[in-house]
Scaffold this motif. Structure first.
Motif, PDB file in Angstrom:
ATOM      1  N   PRO A 157     -74.462 -39.441 -49.788  1.00  0.00           N
ATOM      2  CA  PRO A 157     -74.691 -40.890 -49.661  1.00  0.00           C
ATOM      3  C   PRO A 157     -73.913 -41.659 -50.729  1.00  0.00           C
ATOM      4  N   LEU A 158     -73.223 -42.718 -50.309  1.00  0.00           N
ATOM      5  CA  LEU A 158     -72.384 -43.487 -51.212  1.00  0.00           C
ATOM      6  C   LEU A 158     -73.143 -44.722 -51.681  1.00  0.00           C
ATOM      7  N   PRO A 159     -73.351 -44.896 -53.004  1.00  0.00           N
ATOM      8  CA  PRO A 159     -73.986 -46.126 -53.487  1.00  0.00           C
ATOM      9  C   PRO A 159     -73.193 -47.359 -53.047  1.00  0.00           C
ATOM     10  N   PRO A 160     -73.852 -48.475 -52.820  1.00  0.00           N
ATOM     11  CA  PRO A 160     -73.152 -49.671 -52.318  1.00  0.00           C
ATOM     12  C   PRO A 160     -72.099 -50.225 -53.265  1.00  0.00           C
ATOM     13  N   SER A 161     -72.172 -49.858 -54.545  1.00  0.00           N
ATOM     14  CA  SER A 161     -71.187 -50.365 -55.502  1.00  0.00           C
ATOM     15  C   SER A 161     -69.869 -49.603 -55.443  1.00  0.00           C
ATOM     16  N   LEU A 162     -69.816 -48.498 -54.660  1.00  0.00           N
ATOM     17  CA  LEU A 162     -68.642 -47.630 -54.650  1.00  0.00           C
ATOM     18  C   LEU A 162     -67.867 -47.742 -53.342  1.00  0.00           C
ATOM     19  N   THR A 163     -66.614 -47.370 -53.404  1.00  0.00           N
ATOM     20  CA  THR A 163     -65.781 -47.190 -52.226  1.00  0.00           C
ATOM     21  C   THR A 163     -65.161 -45.807 -52.296  1.00  0.00           C
ATOM     22  N   GLN A 164     -64.615 -45.316 -51.201  1.00  0.00           N
ATOM     23  CA  GLN A 164     -64.093 -43.955 -51.201  1.00  0.00           C
ATOM     24  C   GLN A 164     -62.882 -43.845 -50.284  1.00  0.00           C
ATOM     25  N   ARG A 165     -62.150 -42.745 -50.453  1.00  0.00           N
ATOM     26  CA  ARG A 165     -60.975 -42.461 -49.638  1.00  0.00           C
ATOM     27  C   ARG A 165     -60.893 -40.956 -49.420  1.00  0.00           C
ATOM     28  N   ARG A 166     -60.610 -40.563 -48.185  1.00  0.00           N
ATOM     29  CA  ARG A 166     -60.435 -39.149 -47.896  1.00  0.00           C
ATOM     30  C   ARG A 166     -59.124 -38.666 -48.499  1.00  0.00           C
ATOM     31  N   LEU A 167     -59.173 -37.520 -49.184  1.00  0.00           N
ATOM     32  CA  LEU A 167     -57.982 -36.954 -49.808  1.00  0.00           C
ATOM     33  C   LEU A 167     -57.464 -35.708 -49.098  1.00  0.00           C
ATOM     34  N   HIS A 168     -58.394 -34.877 -48.602  1.00  0.00           N
ATOM     35  CA  HIS A 168     -57.958 -33.538 -48.196  1.00  0.00           C
ATOM     36  C   HIS A 168     -59.035 -32.890 -47.338  1.00  0.00           C
ATOM     37  N   THR A 169     -58.618 -32.047 -46.412  1.00  0.00           N
ATOM     38  CA  THR A 169     -59.540 -31.177 -45.677  1.00  0.00           C
ATOM     39  C   THR A 169     -59.352 -29.753 -46.172  1.00  0.00           C
ATOM     40  N   ASP A 170     -60.392 -29.204 -46.775  1.00  0.00           N
ATOM     41  CA  ASP A 170     -60.350 -27.837 -47.289  1.00  0.00           C
ATOM     42  C   ASP A 170     -60.916 -26.902 -46.229  1.00  0.00           C
ATOM     43  N   VAL A 171     -60.301 -25.755 -46.050  1.00  0.00           N
ATOM     44  CA  VAL A 171     -60.773 -24.781 -45.062  1.00  0.00           C
ATOM     45  C   VAL A 171     -60.951 -23.427 -45.738  1.00  0.00           C
ATOM     46  N   GLY A 172     -61.726 -22.568 -45.085  1.00  0.00           N
ATOM     47  CA  GLY A 172     -61.975 -21.233 -45.620  1.00  0.00           C
ATOM     48  C   GLY A 172     -61.260 -20.164 -44.822  1.00  0.00           C
ATOM     49  N   ASP A 173     -60.740 -19.169 -45.512  1.00  0.00           N
ATOM     50  CA  ASP A 173     -60.106 -18.003 -44.892  1.00  0.00           C
ATOM     51  C   ASP A 173     -60.832 -16.737 -45.341  1.00  0.00           C
ATOM     52  N   VAL A 174     -60.648 -15.669 -44.600  1.00  0.00           N
ATOM     53  CA  VAL A 174     -61.189 -14.372 -44.997  1.00  0.00           C
ATOM     54  C   VAL A 174     -60.112 -13.634 -45.791  1.00  0.00           C
ATOM     55  N   VAL A 175     -60.478 -13.187 -46.987  1.00  0.00           N
ATOM     56  CA  VAL A 175     -59.542 -12.480 -47.866  1.00  0.00           C
ATOM     57  C   VAL A 175     -59.943 -11.013 -47.921  1.00  0.00           C
ATOM     58  N   MET A 176     -58.932 -10.136 -47.870  1.00  0.00           N
ATOM     59  CA  MET A 176     -59.187  -8.693 -47.837  1.00  0.00           C
ATOM     60  C   MET A 176     -58.026  -7.944 -48.490  1.00  0.00           C
ATOM     61  N   SER A 177     -58.247  -6.686 -48.748  1.00  0.00           N
ATOM     62  CA  SER A 177     -57.179  -5.806 -49.219  1.00  0.00           C
ATOM     63  C   SER A 177     -56.139  -5.628 -48.112  1.00  0.00           C
ATOM     64  N   ARG A 178     -54.881  -5.474 -48.516  1.00  0.00           N
ATOM     65  CA  ARG A 178     -53.819  -5.234 -47.517  1.00  0.00           C
ATOM     66  C   ARG A 178     -54.019  -3.910 -46.780  1.00  0.00           C
ATOM     67  N   ALA A 179     -54.835  -3.037 -47.345  1.00  0.00           N
ATOM     68  CA  ALA A 179     -55.111  -1.769 -46.674  1.00  0.00           C
ATOM     69  C   ALA A 179     -56.242  -1.883 -45.654  1.00  0.00           C
ATOM     70  N   HIS A 180     -56.905  -3.036 -45.606  1.00  0.00           N
ATOM     71  CA  HIS A 180     -58.032  -3.220 -44.689  1.00  0.00           C
ATOM     72  C   HIS A 180     -57.510  -3.321 -43.253  1.00  0.00           C
ATOM     73  N   PRO A 181     -58.217  -2.775 -42.264  1.00  0.00           N
ATOM     74  CA  PRO A 181     -57.748  -2.849 -40.871  1.00  0.00           C
ATOM     75  C   PRO A 181     -57.506  -4.272 -40.374  1.00  0.00           C
ATOM     76  N   LEU A 182     -58.329  -5.244 -40.812  1.00  0.00           N
ATOM     77  CA  LEU A 182     -58.152  -6.622 -40.343  1.00  0.00           C
ATOM     78  C   LEU A 182     -56.898  -7.276 -40.924  1.00  0.00           C
ATOM     79  N   ALA A 183     -56.346  -6.698 -41.966  1.00  0.00           N
ATOM     80  CA  ALA A 183     -55.144  -7.289 -42.579  1.00  0.00           C
ATOM     81  C   ALA A 183     -53.959  -7.256 -41.640  1.00  0.00           C
ATOM     82  N   GLN A 184     -54.002  -6.405 -40.625  1.00  0.00           N
ATOM     83  CA  GLN A 184     -52.878  -6.290 -39.692  1.00  0.00           C
ATOM     84  C   GLN A 184     -52.987  -7.269 -38.531  1.00  0.00           C
ATOM     85  N   ALA A 185     -54.073  -8.017 -38.475  1.00  0.00           N
ATOM     86  CA  ALA A 185     -54.263  -8.950 -37.357  1.00  0.00           C
ATOM     87  C   ALA A 185     -53.183 -10.025 -37.378  1.00  0.00           C
TER      88      ALA A 185
END
Length: 299
Positions: A157-185
């Motif tokens: 919730p934004l207090p009425p005294s403030l204004t805001q601006r969108r800067l960035h959309t952050d996303v999540g990835d799955v991180v694994m060892s290069r030896a993991h089977p999913l790393a070849q996907a």
């Protein structure tokens, strides 16, 4: 003439509920805050605080004065910004930034060297705070700029005294060892890919844990979580061993090195990162310089 510092102390007591919490926010002792408010009472001629058990509450007059305080602070800030604008509009002085840890790591820290080179008279001070606390700090005048993210898809919730601006959309990835089977996907990972995997994840109560739980909202079995770790660098050190994988926001991710790889998800978890500041400081050359610099870096 009303003392502005004393008025700010009263406003903090009204917002936070106790002299001790107001003193912590303002960087004073509780005794000093109490003395400031007593001075304010002498200036306006009416009691502003009343005893309530071991604590205090605002009197109706005190609450009325606290409710009017933002108008005073905004008027004073507009005066200051008008003077700065006349002075060639150059960013200068100290800009106090409150930001969540990932924004400090992924946005502010990489930008600071070039920001300092372009604006040698501007100095940033950074305090790590969660979004709700950061917005309160800007509203209360103890910070000038906040970097915040939404919580589970809903912005704070934004207090009425403030204004805001969108800067960035952050996303999540799955991180694994290069030896993991999913790393070849060679495609984004699905829920079926993740079934039966072993995880290290952020603790409950964090945005990243919410992201993680959402990945398995439709799963028949609970995910196999071996480790709960708040620090992402520590998560990566466990991932490097090859036993577990992790869901990590891109902003929070240090360079992975040769032994690790990140794979995107078909249903990417996302959060919006926003900057917030007081409406009365909208013309601040310092704030506008920081925002422009961050936006340029983010493309």
């Amino acid at each position: 003439m009303i003392d502005v510092g004393a008025l700010r102390a009263l406003r903090s007591v009204a917002a936070l509920g106790t002299l001790a919490r107001a003193a912590e926010e303002l960087g004073f002792t509780a005794s000093a805050v109490s003395q400031q408010i007593k001075r304010l009472e002498r200036e306006v001629g009416v009691p502003l605080l009343a005893q309530a058990g071991r604590g205090v509450v605002l009197t109706p007059a005190g609450q009325s004065l606290a409710d009017s305080a933002p108008e005073v602070f905004q008027a004073l800030e507009r005066c200051a910004e008008a003077a700065r604008s006349v002075s060639a509009g150059a960013p200068r002085g100290v800009l106090r930034v409150a930001a969540f840890s990932t924004a400090i790591r992924g946005l502010l820290a990489p930008a600071m060297p070039s920001l300092a080179k372009q604006n040698p008279d501007l100095r940033l001070t950074i305090t790590e705070q969660d979004p709700d606390q950061a917005l309160h700090s800007v509203d209360a005048g103890t910070a000038d700029l906040a970097l915040v993210h939404d919580a589970d898809g809903l912005p704070a919730p934004l207090p009425p005294s403030l204004t805001q601006r969108r800067l960035h959309t952050d996303v999540g990835d799955v991180v694994m060892s290069r030896a993991h089977p999913l790393a070849q996907a060679d495609r984004p990972l699905t829920g079926a890919d993740l079934a039966g995997q072993v995880w290290v994840t952020s603790p409950p109560g964090t945005v990243c844990h919410q992201w993680f739980r959402r990945l398995f909202a439709d799963a028949r079995e609970e995910p196999d979580v071996r480790h709960l770790v708040d620090d992402f660098a520590t998560q990566l050190s466990l991932v490097a061993g090859g036993e577990v994988i992790a869901l990590i926001p891109r902003l929070a991710r240090p360079p992975l090195g040769a032994g690790l790889v990140a794979r995107p998800l078909r249903r990417q978890p996302k959060r919006e990162v926003r900057a917030a500041w007081r409406l009365s400081a909208d013309a601040s050359p310092a704030i506008q310089a920081v925002l422009a610099h961050l936006e340029d870096r983010l493309g």
